[in-house]
Design a protein around this motif. Sequence first.
Motif, mmCIF file in Angstrom:
data_model
loop_
_atom_site.group_PDB
_atom_site.id
_atom_site.type_symbol
_atom_site.label_atom_id
_atom_site.label_comp_id
_atom_site.label_asym_id
_atom_site.label_seq_id
_atom_site.Cartn_x
_atom_site.Cartn_y
_atom_site.Cartn_z
ATOM 1 N N GLY A 262 24.556 46.233 18.564
ATOM 2 C CA GLY A 262 23.697 45.130 18.139
ATOM 3 C C GLY A 262 22.683 44.732 19.194
ATOM 4 O O GLY A 262 22.115 43.639 19.151
ATOM 5 N N GLY A 263 22.448 45.599 20.140
ATOM 6 C CA GLY A 263 21.472 45.282 21.189
ATOM 7 C C GLY A 263 20.048 45.613 20.779
ATOM 8 O O GLY A 263 19.754 45.870 19.608
ATOM 9 N N GLU A 264 19.186 45.641 21.787
ATOM 10 C CA GLU A 264 17.773 45.812 21.509
ATOM 11 C C GLU A 264 17.303 47.124 22.139
ATOM 12 O O GLU A 264 17.674 47.435 23.270
ATOM 13 C CB GLU A 264 17.021 44.643 22.163
ATOM 14 C CG GLU A 264 15.656 44.385 21.575
ATOM 15 C CD GLU A 264 14.917 43.271 22.350
ATOM 16 O OE1 GLU A 264 13.715 43.129 22.136
ATOM 17 O OE2 GLU A 264 15.556 42.583 23.176
ATOM 18 N N GLY B 33 27.785 43.675 24.649
ATOM 19 C CA GLY B 33 27.567 43.627 23.207
ATOM 20 C C GLY B 33 26.091 43.545 22.873
ATOM 21 O O GLY B 33 25.292 44.346 23.342
ATOM 22 N N ASP B 34 25.722 42.534 22.047
ATOM 23 C CA ASP B 34 24.322 42.466 21.652
ATOM 24 C C ASP B 34 23.431 41.950 22.782
ATOM 25 O O ASP B 34 22.233 41.763 22.615
ATOM 26 C CB ASP B 34 24.131 41.660 20.369
ATOM 27 C CG ASP B 34 24.580 40.212 20.553
ATOM 28 O OD1 ASP B 34 24.960 39.832 21.702
ATOM 29 O OD2 ASP B 34 24.548 39.466 19.553
ATOM 30 N N THR C 18 22.395 51.172 20.714
ATOM 31 C CA THR C 18 22.042 49.766 20.557
ATOM 32 C C THR C 18 22.417 49.269 19.175
ATOM 33 O O THR C 18 22.812 48.119 19.010
ATOM 34 C CB THR C 18 20.535 49.519 20.793
ATOM 35 O OG1 THR C 18 19.784 50.409 19.988
ATOM 36 C CG2 THR C 18 20.160 49.706 22.244
ATOM 37 N N THR C 19 22.312 50.141 18.175
ATOM 38 C CA THR C 19 22.709 49.713 16.842
ATOM 39 C C THR C 19 24.211 49.423 16.810
ATOM 40 O O THR C 19 24.654 48.422 16.253
ATOM 41 C CB THR C 19 22.375 50.804 15.802
ATOM 42 O OG1 THR C 19 21.041 51.246 16.059
ATOM 43 C CG2 THR C 19 22.459 50.278 14.387
ATOM 44 N N THR C 20 24.974 50.304 17.436
ATOM 45 C CA THR C 20 26.414 50.114 17.489
ATOM 46 C C THR C 20 26.768 48.745 18.075
ATOM 47 O O THR C 20 27.625 48.033 17.561
ATOM 48 C CB THR C 20 27.063 51.209 18.364
ATOM 49 O OG1 THR C 20 26.637 52.463 17.859
ATOM 50 C CG2 THR C 20 28.581 51.125 18.334
#
Lengths: 176, 895, 428
Positions: B378-380, B351-352, B374-376
């Motif tokens: 929530g990552g960086e 996930g993020d 990453t947006t999907t």
Amino acid sequence: MLAEKYTTEIQTILAKYPPEERRAAVMPLLYLVQRDQLYVDRHSMSEIAEILGISTTEVASVVGFYSLYYDQPGGKYRIQVCTDLPCALRGAEQFMEQLCQRLGIKPGETTSDGLFTVEPVMCLASCDKAPMFQVQSGGGLAYYEDQTVENALALIEQLRTEAASKGSAKRKDEYE
Amino acid sequence: MTKLVTLTIDGMQVSVPEGTLVVDAAKKIGIEIPVFCYHPKMEPVGMCRMCLVEIGRPVIDRSTGQPVLEDDGSPKIQFSPNLETACTTPVGAGMVVLGATEKARSGREDIIEFLLTSHPLDCPICDKGGECPLQNLTIKYGSGQSRYLYDEKKHFVKHVSLGELIFLDRERCIQCGRCVRFQSEIVDDPVIGFFHRGRALEIVTYSNPGFDSYFSGNTTDICPVGALTTADFRFGARPWELNKAASICNHCPVGCNLTMNVRREAASGGDWVVKRVMPRQNESVNEIWVCDKGRFGYHFAASSSNDQTSFKRLSQPLVRKNAGSDHPGELVPASWDEALSVVSERFAEAGDGLLALAGGRLANEDLFNLKQLTTTLGGEAVLYTHMAGGELTTQLGIQPGSDIGTMGQGDAILVVACDLMEEAPIWWLRVKQAAERGSQLIILNSRSTKLDQAAAFVLRYPFGAETSAVLAMLNALSEKRLRLPEAVQVLERDPTLQAAAEVFSGANNALIMYGSDCIGLTESQALAQACANLLDATGHVGRPNNGLLGVWPRANDQGAWELGFQTQTKLEDALGAAAALYIVAADPAGDDPTYLGQSGFGGKAFVVVQDLYLTQTARLADVVLPAQSWIERDGSFTSGERRAQRFYPVIPPRTAPVSRAESPSTNKAPLLIAGDEVMESPLPDFAITAMITLRIDSEARITASSAARVFNQMAETVPAFSDQTYLELAQVHEQWPIVGRDDLYYGGTSYENTGGLGMQLALNTSDTPSTTRLAGTTVEFIRMPKLGQIAFPIARLYDRGKTLMPSQLLHERIGEPYIVLNVNDAEMLRIQDGDVVHMTVANREPDSPDRVTTGQTVVVQARLDQELPERVVLVPRSFGIPIDKPTPVEIRRTE
Amino acid sequence: MSKYPAGENNSYILLRQRAIPDLDNLDIYRQHGGFTVLEKAITSMKPDEVIEVVKGSGLRGRGGAGFPTGLKWSFIDKDNWPHYVVANADESEPGTFKDREIMEGNPYQFLEGIAICAYAIQSSAAYIYLRGEFWQISANLDRHIEALGVAGLLGDNLFGSDYSLHIYTHLGAGAYICGEETALLESMGGKLGQPRLRPPFPPSFGLFGKPTVVNNVETLTNVPPIVERGAEWYRTMGTEKSSGPKIFSLSGRVSRPGNYELPLGTTFRELIYEHGGGIPNGRSIKAIMAAGASSALIVANDEALDTPMDYESVPALGAQLGSASVIVIDDSISIPWLINKTTHFFKHESCGKCTPCREGTYWMMHLTDRIANANATQEDVALLHAVASQIRGKCLCALGEFSIEPVLSGIERFKADFDTAVSETNNN
Ligand SMILES: Cc1cc2nc3c(=O)[nH]c(=O)nc-3n(C[C@H](O)[C@H](O)[C@H](O)COP(=O)(O)O)c2cc1C
Ligand code: SF4
Ligand code: FES
């Protein structure tokens, strides 16, 4: 080495030209080297390049273009006989042939003692006094006019004795 | 507006700006006046005499100043008795040029015959055969027969090397001087020259090392015969056997337009191979030139999967299997389906906690999809780089309509912390030319660089004080003065700085180019900020030819900034903390083992590496995904000048054939099918990322199908790209000079641009420019340690990077790893020039620069320099020495 | 009483050392009025007045082209500074040896001429470009320049004015092409001695890219007498369009070769027979080259011998006066041999910049080698003529054009010699 050995000469030469036109000093600097060692080696070209802020290749190009600069060692004395048209009309070609014969070399060659290179050159602005030649050596350049083969051989003998008495080790002092 | 002059050439009227040369005026209306020595990028020299034409001028009555008329009322034209050179004659009003008359024709025939008295008849074995101006013009204008005795031709040893890259055939040289003039006039590097005179004139180099110039390859393009050839292409192929494809250089942020020549070769098992790289005209980017890195540094992309080199390309996904508590297991080939399943599952879990680390070599489309992933989740999304400040270039950078090639009188360019010649050679050229046209060039740096010679102002700051130096310029212009560290106060009081600041401030247009010379991520962030403030304060933003330009280490760093990638100052911590790592086109472990952190980033996290090769980092991964190189696919890069430019597939993707029956793939995975065989093959980065994302969220707005669709989606969502479409990037308009059609004789063999001139991005106005953050704060400044040295990273064009090393040809230029030391330091350490030394790098605890804790030790060669300040050590980047920011080091003599 | 006598024969205006011993000693030169003209110019004349006087005298360049000197000075670009004077002492045309005698014997008049020219164009630095072989002359000139400095005749604030001038020597190094003024300027700039494109001409773009007057040594040596005695006086010598004295360098098959200072317009006959003592060894004259190796061959008939040597009459014979280097050819000389000599010269001296000269001189040399060595056919002669014609009008500078003069005129005017040369081939 050049810069240290001839500091004042170099300064005098550079002073002739506007500072931003230092490159103009390339010809006099090449003469400085050539007077010292009779030809311009690659290392000296680099040194001159450095002094003038140009590339070694640019210095080499100048050496290559002008016929009075040598990038190969030759005889200690270069005897350069004008065989151009006006002189040829006054027997210069025969003069050179005979001189070479007497020295046992062909035009363009150097005597076996490494002292004298005899070569034909283009007009030296001495057309009324042919046969004539110039002698280039570390001492500079001198004209010999209205010559005969005997005269010339006598001069060669004289130079040979001088060279022997000074010895090659002392050659450089000669010009100081 | 320049005045237009109207004249007649071979019966056609043409109006051209005053000062245009007759030869160019003719070219503009499609009339060919053959040339050899003339080149539209250089001053005319009138040497070869090939361009002879008859020229008539209107007769002017001295007393009235009016043209004298013929009986029929037309102006009386007087022709000069001799033919004239069209390349040296500027146009005149009412001039009549005749190039097709018998007299002109026979004049050219004469010149051709003269040229051929020296030229060998070795076309069948000449590399230029097929694209040789002399050959072409001989057929067109020659008499077909020479009256010269063949045995009186000159003879030389055929090929002499002028350096490792360029060979010379002196017999073929026609002494046009184009190469010599290019080196001195255009790139200010006169390392080749003429030697002797008359017919004995030959090209030589006396420089040491020989023809060692970053631009040397261009001389082979403009040489109108086969006298100069590259060691790379020599005997390689005939021009007519080659296919061509448009590409973009991937080595630096300039984005030079290239054409790659390819053919299929038995020697490569019938594979398509790149035979050479040629410049493709883009007058706003690289004109018709490329640097030698771009020309010769292409071998990496093509190294085929069955190459027995260390640069063997990946051809199949690899998945780590059989790991136990005591052993790490091994990477075994897997199908795409299997690999993608594993990856998507684990990413979804993370996930993020997902960190995507991307290299700046990736295309816009790849980066966009990565960002989507990453947006999907929530990552960086992190850009792997040592140079920051890119978000400022998206807001205050240069914008559509900008072109350094149009800058001149009244404009200013400030270059700070940058060694442009090493970091982006074509920009060096463009900036130097802008200075020659009258732009005021200001250089701020801690050390001298080649560009200094072209500058109006050269200012030095102490090592580490780049930001303060820029702020000192700002101080010079404002009432409110920031307090600057003591070390830069000398500079601040320097009247030259004051003058430079005023020139910059008063310039019509002003650019700042900042680089990463001797600095790292943190410092470059501050520097960019200071530059932004200076631009903002002097009103040099928001207009074409104004703004901030990053001299990035990678070709598409700018693209990454535009797409919202960020940097990580504490990358090793972030890597250690992430739950899953998706490392694309980056090899942190190979660059610097300390990135592995205490436990090694492969320890806790699930690591996916997507790359061309099995890099050091890939060896530690759980899954390795094989990517296509940019020459095997299409896409776009955004250059440092914020120009999005398209590249095209040059060769088909490398494949590892597997028969359909054995194929482990299922129909779900995209496959390349050729006949009965199913290919497990590398895929484009954007496609892989999209497939992963879609497996996580089948509703995700992400596409794997084509770069075009990704690009257009990007244009919909990213404001900077909003004015663009993939198709429009491929648009061209006529450029001057005209090159690459039938007229190789004119501009040389660089290619005409038919693949697109690209489009500059709009400025990002959605965020308010962040130009105030520095105001009022005191400025950080790298303090010299009381003990030991500080290593400062510098760029070298030829580095030991993975994309350059496969080009064997350049190895001699690249050389061994080295560092540069001050002579006094060296003396104290009893080190001599050329000695091999041990350098110990401090651990990555930079908070206390006086403390050197022992870290990695490298063995390198020491070079000495008198100009460097004491304690400063220069370390080239990408030479295997893990230094990418000012770092304390300890140097020992190797006993 | 002027230091320069009226222009009758043997009363020297240029080669005054022949009448006044030790004229290369500054004291002696000053005793004979030396540097009073420079003083007069600087203290009592405006620069433009000096130019006007020189213009009015009709002095034409003695370096070969015969361009009006005053006019050249007036072209100097006054919006671009500094200005330079360059004295052309390259003297490399085969058969020319006049500048050398001036510089050796009457150096101070030459230097004074440079100084007046420099004042006229407001240049404060002048260079003398000498061919490298004039090493000794250059060293002597350096001494003379130093002596002038010591005497306060060169250097800063001359004669109490705010005008300053320094003169420097610069040695070439064996390249005929460096006599061509733009090649000379390139050479002085430290580059290859290859001619520049013209325009721009030196008065707007010269030494170091600055406005420059380039004049021949003899031209400049004419200046002090002109400024002293005035344009009218000068025009009493020579012809209407070719005024003043000229030094004729006489060489080849004559009894008394040497330099002769005579008014322009003196006939070939007078020079060769009266002054030069005629043709030795009982031979008779066959041909004349009036401008050194660059000359068309003049058939030495009575009409030619009675032609006045000036810038208009010689061209009427299909030749040029050039630097007036008269080479006398007697009837024992074979013209194929002669043009073989000249083509060797031009091939050796071609700078290589432009194609027709670079390749053409080489080709001509091969052909004349064959012809002169009785190894050729009529076709070779025809081809030689064709190659020479093919060079014509296509070169970047005059050297290439010079190279074909003896060849074309030789073949056209002395066809019998070529027939003989070719027939010898057939005999062996
Ligand atoms: C190939 C060539 C060689 C020349 N050699 C000389 C020379 O040796 N000395 C000289 O004064 N002029 C020489 N000239 C003429 C110069 O170019 C130039 O016209 C002259 O120096 C101008 O000076 P003047 O006007 O005083 O004659 C030569 C010209 C050419 C084309
Ligand atoms: S004619 Fe051409 S090659 Fe000959 S000297 Fe002049 S420029 Fe050089
Ligand atoms: S002379 Fe005009 S192209 Fe070479």
